[in-house]
Structures are given as C-alpha cells and as structure tokens.
Design a protein around this motif. Sequence first.
Motif, PDB file in Angstrom:
ATOM      1  N   VAL A 104      -6.717  -1.793   9.673  1.00 16.56           N
ATOM      2  CA  VAL A 104      -6.067  -3.102   9.644  1.00 16.56           C
ATOM      3  C   VAL A 104      -6.924  -4.098   8.870  1.00 16.56           C
ATOM      4  O   VAL A 104      -6.427  -4.855   8.027  1.00 16.56           O
ATOM      5  N   VAL A 105      -8.225  -4.090   9.139  1.00 16.61           N
ATOM      6  CA  VAL A 105      -9.141  -5.003   8.459  1.00 16.61           C
ATOM      7  C   VAL A 105      -9.164  -4.725   6.951  1.00 16.61           C
ATOM      8  O   VAL A 105      -9.133  -5.648   6.130  1.00 16.61           O
ATOM      9  N   VAL A 106      -9.185  -3.434   6.586  1.00 15.25           N
ATOM     10  CA  VAL A 106      -9.169  -3.070   5.165  1.00 15.25           C
ATOM     11  C   VAL A 106      -7.882  -3.555   4.512  1.00 15.25           C
ATOM     12  O   VAL A 106      -7.897  -4.117   3.409  1.00 15.25           O
TER      13      VAL A 106
ATOM     14  N   SER B  99       0.834  -1.214   0.000  1.00 15.97           N
ATOM     15  CA  SER B  99       0.000   0.000   0.000  1.00 15.97           C
ATOM     16  C   SER B  99       0.861   1.253   0.000  1.00 15.97           C
ATOM     17  O   SER B  99       0.578   2.232  -0.716  1.00 15.97           O
ATOM     18  N   ILE B 100       1.934   1.256   0.799  1.00 17.84           N
ATOM     19  CA  ILE B 100       2.817   2.426   0.853  1.00 17.84           C
ATOM     20  C   ILE B 100       3.534   2.617  -0.476  1.00 17.84           C
ATOM     21  O   ILE B 100       3.683   3.750  -0.964  1.00 17.84           O
ATOM     22  N   GLU B 101       3.979   1.515  -1.084  1.00 12.14           N
ATOM     23  CA  GLU B 101       4.669   1.629  -2.370  1.00 12.14           C
ATOM     24  C   GLU B 101       3.737   2.161  -3.452  1.00 12.14           C
ATOM     25  O   GLU B 101       4.164   2.908  -4.343  1.00 12.14           O
ATOM     26  N   ARG B 102       2.460   1.794  -3.367  1.00 10.89           N
ATOM     27  CA  ARG B 102       1.504   2.339  -4.330  1.00 10.89           C
ATOM     28  C   ARG B 102       1.370   3.857  -4.142  1.00 10.89           C
ATOM     29  O   ARG B 102       1.277   4.611  -5.120  1.00 10.89           O
TER      30      ARG B 102
ATOM     31  N   ILE C 245      -2.129  14.174  -2.058  1.00 13.81           N
ATOM     32  CA  ILE C 245      -2.464  14.161  -0.634  1.00 13.81           C
ATOM     33  C   ILE C 245      -3.044  12.809  -0.245  1.00 13.81           C
ATOM     34  O   ILE C 245      -4.026  12.340  -0.839  1.00 13.81           O
ATOM     35  N   ASN C 246      -2.424  12.175   0.739  1.00 12.60           N
ATOM     36  CA  ASN C 246      -2.859  10.857   1.205  1.00 12.60           C
ATOM     37  C   ASN C 246      -3.090  10.924   2.715  1.00 12.60           C
ATOM     38  O   ASN C 246      -2.150  11.185   3.483  1.00 12.60           O
ATOM     39  N   PHE C 247      -4.325  10.694   3.131  1.00 11.36           N
ATOM     40  CA  PHE C 247      -4.659  10.698   4.547  1.00 11.36           C
ATOM     41  C   PHE C 247      -4.536   9.283   5.109  1.00 11.36           C
ATOM     42  O   PHE C 247      -4.906   8.301   4.449  1.00 11.36           O
ATOM     43  N   LEU C 248      -4.040   9.180   6.326  1.00  4.47           N
ATOM     44  CA  LEU C 248      -3.832   7.877   6.952  1.00  4.47           C
ATOM     45  C   LEU C 248      -5.145   7.188   7.294  1.00  4.47           C
ATOM     46  O   LEU C 248      -5.180   5.974   7.486  1.00  4.47           O
ATOM     47  N   TYR C 249      -6.217   7.937   7.411  1.00  5.93           N
ATOM     48  CA  TYR C 249      -7.548   7.372   7.604  1.00  5.93           C
ATOM     49  C   TYR C 249      -8.562   8.343   7.030  1.00  5.93           C
ATOM     50  O   TYR C 249      -8.211   9.458   6.606  1.00  5.93           O
TER      51      TYR C 249
ATOM     52  N   LEU D 289      -4.166   3.555   6.684  1.00  3.51           N
ATOM     53  CA  LEU D 289      -2.861   3.027   7.089  1.00  3.51           C
ATOM     54  C   LEU D 289      -2.440   3.532   8.472  1.00  3.51           C
ATOM     55  O   LEU D 289      -1.245   3.594   8.768  1.00  3.51           O
ATOM     56  N   ASN D 290      -3.393   3.885   9.315  1.00  4.73           N
ATOM     57  CA  ASN D 290      -3.031   4.439  10.628  1.00  4.73           C
ATOM     58  C   ASN D 290      -2.742   3.349  11.653  1.00  4.73           C
ATOM     59  O   ASN D 290      -3.376   3.239  12.697  1.00  4.73           O
ATOM     60  N   PHE D 291      -1.759   2.518  11.309  1.00  2.13           N
ATOM     61  CA  PHE D 291      -1.247   1.517  12.243  1.00  2.13           C
ATOM     62  C   PHE D 291       0.213   1.255  11.889  1.00  2.13           C
ATOM     63  O   PHE D 291       0.627   1.414  10.743  1.00  2.13           O
ATOM     64  N   VAL D 292       0.989   0.880  12.894  1.00  6.08           N
ATOM     65  CA  VAL D 292       2.432   0.695  12.737  1.00  6.08           C
ATOM     66  C   VAL D 292       2.749  -0.796  12.806  1.00  6.08           C
ATOM     67  O   VAL D 292       2.375  -1.463  13.776  1.00  6.08           O
ATOM     68  N   VAL D 293       3.422  -1.323  11.792  1.00  6.91           N
ATOM     69  CA  VAL D 293       3.774  -2.744  11.736  1.00  6.91           C
ATOM     70  C   VAL D 293       5.226  -2.912  12.180  1.00  6.91           C
ATOM     71  O   VAL D 293       6.138  -2.377  11.549  1.00  6.91           O
ATOM     72  N   ALA D 294       5.433  -3.651  13.260  1.00  2.76           N
ATOM     73  CA  ALA D 294       6.774  -3.846  13.797  1.00  2.76           C
ATOM     74  C   ALA D 294       7.402  -5.155  13.331  1.00  2.76           C
ATOM     75  O   ALA D 294       8.611  -5.236  13.141  1.00  2.76           O
TER      76      ALA D 294
END
Length: 709
Positions: A212-214, A15-18, A131-135, A166-171
């Motif tokens: 996350v579900v999306v 998603s980020i690469e897109r 412009i890309n909003f995190l939610y 994308l308002n979540f952080v993947v560790a």
Amino acid sequence: MLAHHLTLRDRQVASIERILNLNHSALEQSPSQHDPAASNGLIPNSAPILNSDGDPIWKVLVFDNLGRDVISSVLRVNDLRAWGVTIHLNINSVRHPIPDVPVLYLLEPTAANLAAINADLARNLYADAYINFLYSIPRPLMEDFALQIAESGSSEQVAQLYDQYLNFVVAEPDLFSLGLGRETYWALNSAQVKDEDLDNLVDRIVSGLFSVVVTMGAIPIIRCPKGGAAEMIAAKLDRKLRDHILNSKDNLFSSQGQRPSSAAGNPTSRPVLVIVDRNVDLIPMLSHSWTYQSLVHDVLKMRLNRITVETLIDEDNPSKGSKERTYDLNSSDFFWSRNAGVPFPQVAEDIDVELTKYKEDSSEITKKSGKSSIEDLDANDTSSTALHMKAAIAKLPELRERKGILDMHMNIATALLKGIKDRQLDNFYQIEETITKQTKAQILELLSDEAKGKEPLDKLRLFIIWFLSTEQDISRSEMERFEAALTNAGCDITPLAYVKSVREITRMTMMTSAPSQPAPPTSSAGTELFRGFSSISNRLTDRLRDGALGANFENLISGVKNFLPANKDITLTKIAESLMDPMSASSSAIAKTEDYLYFDPRSANARGTMPAPSQARHGGGGGGVGMQSAGTNATFGQRRQGFSEAIVFTVGGGSMDEYGNLQEWAKRTSGAGTAAAGAPRRRVVYGSTELVNAEDFVTGELARLGKEM
C-alpha cells in the motif's frame, strides 16, 4: 498534497493497467485518467501497445484467488478487453492450450503457484509468459523456480518477471483490505494459535502494508500504541522500509512517476500511517448504521463490491414471485459514487431526483423522434430523420446506462427497506445513537420484548454495544438476567464470555464525541433529510407499497422520520484527528495518543529489537526486560506535528462505519469545506486486514473466542 488528488484506487488501477499492457506505461495517460468515461459507465479510452503489424497484442490473463479479488474489485470484463485480454482464468482451473497467445500471470509467489506456472511452460500451454507477483518473491522460492524452468528447458518462454506490490484489495476510492480472511481477529487474540503461525500472519500484514505504501508513493511516519499486534507490525514495517531504502540501488520510492514528496526528508510533506488494534473500539464492528454503504454491507452482505438481492419477476404482478440478481457496485456507478456515504433516506430522495431527470431527458429525445419510448430508437438508424437527430441519438447509450443503474439502485432500495422493516433496524439505530443514556431496565425490557425485531442477532449486537459503552456497574445477578433474556430471545450468548474479558480494555480506549463546529438546527435538517421518503418516485413507492413491503410501508416511513443521524466522531476518527491535527483535537483524544510510538523509516536512529511474536497476542509494554522497543517515544514536537494525509489501519477487521466516519471528518475539516475555510485539504485512506460485517464478526470470531474462555 497530490498534484491530481489521486485516490488509492486510481493508483492501483494505473498499476494493473500497466501490467495488462505488458508493463509498458499507457501513452501519455495520467493515472487519474484511467477511466475517463467512468461516470457514464462506458468502456475507457485505453492505449494498449501494438504488435509489429499495428494490431493490439491479445493475451490470456491467469490469476489465483487473491489476484482475482484484486482485479475484480476495480476493473470489469470490458476494461480487461480494452487492454487486449481475451480470456481470464484461475490458475487452479482446467486450462486448455492456446499456444499462439502470450499469457499474463498475476498471483502470489507461493510454491504451488510456481509449480503450476512451470507446468504451463513445460506443456507449451501459451506463448511468452509475463509473470507478475503480487508481492516480492522470497529468494529461496526464486531460486527453486529458476532451477525448475532450467530443468524443463522452458526459460526462453519467460518474457518478464516482476514484483508488483499489489497484495491488497481496494473496495472504495480510499478503502482497502489485505484480504486475509475473517479469522484474523480470532488468530490475534486466541491462545490456541502458535507463535509461529502468529508471526506468519504478522508478516503477511506487513507485506500488504508495504505494498500500500509503495502504491501511494511516499514513505510515511508510523504511529501506533505500545504493545499488542500494532506495535509488532509497525516495528517490522519500519525495518522493512529501512532495509529497502538502504539496500536498493533504485528504490521504489525514487522511481519516475512517484510524487515529489516521496523522496523528501521533511516529515510534514509525508503521510502518517496510524496502526491500531481492533480492541481499541469494537463498537463499529457491531453497530447498526444508517448510511447507504453500511446498510448494504450489513443487510445485503456485500463482499468485493458485489451483492445479491431478490427482485420481482414481474413488477406489475408480484404474485409471480421473485428471483435473485447479482449487482456490482463500482467506480463506473455514478449514483453509488455520490451516495455511498450519505444517510439512506437521502438516497431515496436522490433516486427520485435522478429518475425525474432521466424521464425529462428521454422525453426530449422521444419528442424529436416521434417515438413513444427510447427503447424504440435505433442508434444505427441512418435515415434522414435519425441524421437530423444525430446529437440526440448520441445520448442513447448514456441514457440506457443511467436507466440500468437507477433500476439497480431501486432494487437495492427495495431490499434494504424490506430488511429495515423486518428487523426494525431504524429502532435499533435510534437506540444506539443514545446508548449511554439507556438504563439497565430499558435494555432488559427491549431484550425481553418479542415485538422488537425478528433477528436475535440484532438484540445481541445492541446489548454488547451497551455493555461496552455504559459506565454503570453490572453485578453478576444482573448479568445473569441479561443473559437469560438474550437466550429467551433466541441469541447464542457464547460471544459474551470473551466480550467480558476485553470490556475494560475497550472502555479505556473508546472515545466518541460530537464535532466541534455547530450543527444545523435539528428541525429544519430533519425535514430536509427525510423528505426523500415522502417524495420517492411513484414507481418505487408503488412497488414497495404493493409488492415487497405491503401495507406496513407507511408505518416504516413514519417511523424513520422521528430521528436524525447524530454527527459524531467515533474513536478511530478521534485518534486520527489527534495525530493529524493536534491543535484542533480534544484534550481527551490527545491524552489517549500521547504515548503512541513514533517510527520514521528515514531516520538514522537505531531501530532497536523486534518485539516477540507472543507480544502481538498478550500486549505488553514493548519488549522484555533489557530490550529496546523498535519504536521511540515521540518528542513534544513530533507529538504536535500535523499531517494533511493519513493511512489509518485496523488490525483484526475493518468496518464501513469507520471508513465513512473518517471520510466525513476529512471532508468537514478540509479547506474545501465551508466549516474549515483556510484549513489544509485532508485525505484519509482507511484499511484493515479484512472488511467484516457484524454477523460474521459476532457469530464467527467473537463466538469462537468465547468458546475458548
């Protein structure tokens, strides 16, 4: 299951690469192939879109703090550069005009951020704005933003505007947090927090889970206990998903690229989302663990996959002192990917194996070249000798990358072993493995013994674990003696006031048991597991013995050989098992989850009434008199329904121990494992409001709640 077994990190990176590709999909590139050279730590083979002249479109990336955390946890600077990002800046920093370059924004849709974007547009700071909003941006803010850019006459500069979820952080591959800070547990349990603030916090959690579900691409079945924040979050998420499905002509779960199960109505083809309150089991937030990633998180205070360790300035001359070095532990690190979840002594053994392999590979190249070291080789040498060795020379970048990674992990191992020695973490871990067998006298003796570790917080953590686990009754006079011993040891006992108030709740919900399959013989397993400490490479052993740890190195090594990590399923794992595989779960685990509420956002059943905000703090049975709970009591068939995939989410803080334990259970019980041949392949994604280490949880949240008692 997933066709390519994509992890949550794979999907978020795709998603980020897109986004970095101006919301164009990469050419013929699967999300699972976002970093084909990741195992070697090399720059990925990406496919950025080109301009009319056939050149890559270079761009500026502007983010806020959450956008920075989302990107930095999964991508490196080289990855950004591969997608045409020449510079990245925080929206709150001083930024200078670059008028010929387009700008990518990745940030939260807040009033302050929108005002900053509008100011950039009005000043012509950059070329076109993407412009890309995190939610999803709320409609009132969207209308205000449209009015602002219309008044400034800069609307033509806005090339794109997207909600990205994308308002979540993947560790880790299947580990995420919502980045809500370390005060979430306090906010959910404090009487001083207003209902309005509590409701806002719950809405932020629901927004993060929706994203996350999306990203995972499937609408889950939602299960949660009655009452508390878990039910409130489940009810609101259920409604948000229902409203999205009903009101969106092209909803996010039917778009191209999502997995087939996302549109299916069959519950068994969908994941289960398990939402539980942190008070279901506080022990994983406090325990001393023995796995590599848990020790790094506890001892080295890892945050966003970044740690800082002290290393010797000169390995051959320790008297010159040490310096701080910062390391990133990410997906390109083959050693971390393979060893994060294994016991630390095994990590030491693997360092030795990898160093031996590296020396053999480098020796093979140097023999052919006649050089004494690979550092003397030049990959750009065009001499006949070098051309003759073309295949060997091609290995140089990969070998140097491996060397850097192994050097980093040797430094990390040095720091961890020093922490283990100074704090006697091996002793605390060993005691906690048999904590329910400890008597009051033994605990009191340990707390009073000045020789048992230098860090008072470790004693306080161990006592709270014992206090929450023991079935022994503790009188007021006995508690006073424990508190006096802790105070004399240098502990701040403020957190105990709150721990006492939740003891009965936690004891009722905790479940810990050994797995059902037979364990290997202890003696042989112990010999194999701890062989690593005796066979550590000479370089690492000499540095540890002569440098950081001194003569006590041998004492430490001999001490940790006396025990094996017990293979136990902790409470959250038992809950996940009872909901994912009820046929194999214990009767006690099923009894604990028998009354969990059942939400199916695709069901046509009435949704009922939202729980009141105060219910998130005070618990309760799902609404007031005459109110229908938003969830339903599961039928027998729904209670016995199995799942091969789950998202397990803790409200109020997460633990590396829980993540590791869930992953170990999923691996052990999956069809790919020898212990569960023929069983379905299981996958568990673990998430929380924030990953919190034990020190911050005790001294921050528990202590703050204790002061309010």
